[in-house]
Write a protein that holds these residues in place. Structure first.
Motif, PDB file in Angstrom:
ATOM      1  N   LYS A 280       9.259  82.784  51.261  1.00  0.00           N
ATOM      2  CA  LYS A 280      10.296  83.774  51.605  1.00  0.00           C
ATOM      3  C   LYS A 280      10.613  83.732  53.092  1.00  0.00           C
ATOM      4  O   LYS A 280      11.776  83.834  53.496  1.00  0.00           O
ATOM      5  CB  LYS A 280       9.844  85.172  51.199  1.00  0.00           C
ATOM      6  CG  LYS A 280       9.807  85.380  49.701  1.00  0.00           C
ATOM      7  CD  LYS A 280       9.197  86.728  49.355  1.00  0.00           C
ATOM      8  CE  LYS A 280       8.941  86.854  47.876  1.00  0.00           C
ATOM      9  NZ  LYS A 280       8.220  88.100  47.550  1.00  0.00           N
ATOM     10  N   GLY A 281       9.583  83.573  53.914  1.00  0.00           N
ATOM     11  CA  GLY A 281       9.806  83.458  55.362  1.00  0.00           C
ATOM     12  C   GLY A 281      10.606  82.221  55.717  1.00  0.00           C
ATOM     13  O   GLY A 281      11.477  82.260  56.593  1.00  0.00           O
ATOM     14  N   CYS A 282      10.337  81.114  55.033  1.00  0.00           N
ATOM     15  CA  CYS A 282      11.084  79.883  55.291  1.00  0.00           C
ATOM     16  C   CYS A 282      12.543  80.018  54.867  1.00  0.00           C
ATOM     17  O   CYS A 282      13.438  79.528  55.555  1.00  0.00           O
ATOM     18  CB  CYS A 282      10.420  78.709  54.585  1.00  0.00           C
ATOM     19  SG  CYS A 282       8.854  78.235  55.337  1.00  0.00           S
TER      20      CYS A 282
ATOM     21  N   SER B 169      16.651  75.293  52.669  1.00  0.00           N
ATOM     22  CA  SER B 169      16.412  76.641  52.159  1.00  0.00           C
ATOM     23  C   SER B 169      16.354  76.639  50.635  1.00  0.00           C
ATOM     24  O   SER B 169      15.525  77.328  50.031  1.00  0.00           O
ATOM     25  CB  SER B 169      17.514  77.582  52.644  1.00  0.00           C
ATOM     26  OG  SER B 169      17.313  78.873  52.162  1.00  0.00           O
TER      27      SER B 169
ATOM     28  N   PHE C 244       4.881  84.412  50.012  1.00  0.00           N
ATOM     29  CA  PHE C 244       5.231  85.038  51.291  1.00  0.00           C
ATOM     30  C   PHE C 244       5.758  84.000  52.273  1.00  0.00           C
ATOM     31  O   PHE C 244       6.783  84.206  52.929  1.00  0.00           O
ATOM     32  CB  PHE C 244       3.997  85.748  51.865  1.00  0.00           C
ATOM     33  CG  PHE C 244       4.195  86.303  53.237  1.00  0.00           C
ATOM     34  CD1 PHE C 244       4.927  87.466  53.434  1.00  0.00           C
ATOM     35  CD2 PHE C 244       3.652  85.662  54.330  1.00  0.00           C
ATOM     36  CE1 PHE C 244       5.115  87.979  54.699  1.00  0.00           C
ATOM     37  CE2 PHE C 244       3.845  86.166  55.603  1.00  0.00           C
ATOM     38  CZ  PHE C 244       4.574  87.332  55.792  1.00  0.00           C
ATOM     39  N   PHE C 245       5.083  82.875  52.344  1.00  0.00           N
ATOM     40  CA  PHE C 245       5.487  81.811  53.265  1.00  0.00           C
ATOM     41  C   PHE C 245       6.854  81.252  52.873  1.00  0.00           C
ATOM     42  O   PHE C 245       7.707  81.012  53.728  1.00  0.00           O
ATOM     43  CB  PHE C 245       4.429  80.700  53.264  1.00  0.00           C
ATOM     44  CG  PHE C 245       4.645  79.664  54.316  1.00  0.00           C
ATOM     45  CD1 PHE C 245       4.252  79.899  55.621  1.00  0.00           C
ATOM     46  CD2 PHE C 245       5.237  78.452  54.004  1.00  0.00           C
ATOM     47  CE1 PHE C 245       4.456  78.938  56.609  1.00  0.00           C
ATOM     48  CE2 PHE C 245       5.447  77.492  54.970  1.00  0.00           C
ATOM     49  CZ  PHE C 245       5.050  77.737  56.284  1.00  0.00           C
TER      50      PHE C 245
ATOM     51  N   LEU D   6      14.243  82.793  54.872  1.00  0.00           N
ATOM     52  CA  LEU D   6      14.835  83.642  55.912  1.00  0.00           C
ATOM     53  C   LEU D   6      15.108  82.842  57.181  1.00  0.00           C
ATOM     54  O   LEU D   6      16.174  82.989  57.800  1.00  0.00           O
ATOM     55  CB  LEU D   6      13.909  84.824  56.202  1.00  0.00           C
ATOM     56  CG  LEU D   6      14.395  85.828  57.233  1.00  0.00           C
ATOM     57  CD1 LEU D   6      15.659  86.528  56.740  1.00  0.00           C
ATOM     58  CD2 LEU D   6      13.307  86.849  57.520  1.00  0.00           C
ATOM     59  N   LEU D   7      14.189  81.984  57.559  1.00  0.00           N
ATOM     60  CA  LEU D   7      14.364  81.153  58.753  1.00  0.00           C
ATOM     61  C   LEU D   7      15.551  80.208  58.606  1.00  0.00           C
ATOM     62  O   LEU D   7      16.396  80.111  59.505  1.00  0.00           O
ATOM     63  CB  LEU D   7      13.086  80.359  59.018  1.00  0.00           C
ATOM     64  CG  LEU D   7      13.101  79.452  60.227  1.00  0.00           C
ATOM     65  CD1 LEU D   7      13.106  80.289  61.503  1.00  0.00           C
ATOM     66  CD2 LEU D   7      11.912  78.533  60.201  1.00  0.00           C
TER      67      LEU D   7
END
Length: 149
Positions: free
Chosen positions: A95-97, A133, A92-93, A99-100
């Motif tokens: 995937k968030g990174c 990324s 989850f983390f 996206l960021l």
């Protein structure tokens, strides 16, 4: 749960790498902004980025200091997150990174390249966003491979 003597995971290594980058960049922004701006953008552009009036200069210095402080805080957050061993949270983390970093790359493509003084720097920064990324994407691919093999 990992054994006490087990080798560090890819998540741990990536988090520590990103933590070091964020903390060092943040500290440099807070304390050596003029030197970093002159090195990265050239003296002429760095002088333009400082502002033309004392009021503008104070606002810009304050803003840059807070941006550097935010990067240091993000670095410490990444350091703390590195020790979490829950695979679902790690995915989850990551995937968030991704996206960021993708959002930051889009910001550079659509907005930052239009700024006359920074137009020459956005491609290099875009490559940095893509590489950061990509490290999280490779972690996700590696973790999916482990999960489904």
């Amino acid at each position: 749960m990992a054994q006490p003597n087990s080798p560090p995971s890819a998540f741990f290594a990536i988090c520590l790498l990103h933590s070091a980058v964020a903390t060092i960049c943040g500290a440099l922004i807070m304390f050596y902004l003029n030197e970093i701006a002159a090195f990265g953008h050239g003296r002429e552009t760095a002088r333009k980025l400082q502002g033309s009036t004392p009021h503008d200069q104070l606002l810009i210095q304050t803003s840059d200091s807070f941006a550097g402080l935010l990067l240091v805080a993000i670095g410490f957050l990444l350091f703390m997150v590195a020790f979490i061993e829950d695979r679902d949270f790690q995915a989850f983390f990551a995937k968030g990174c991704v996206l960021l970093h993708a959002s930051m790359a889009l910001w550079r493509i659509f907005f930052e390249r239009r700024l006359e003084d920074l137009a020459g720097d956005w491609p290099r920064q875009l490559v940095g966003d893509i590489v950061l990324s990509l490290s999280w994407v490779l972690f996700l691919v590696y973790s999916w491979r482990e999960k489904y093999d």
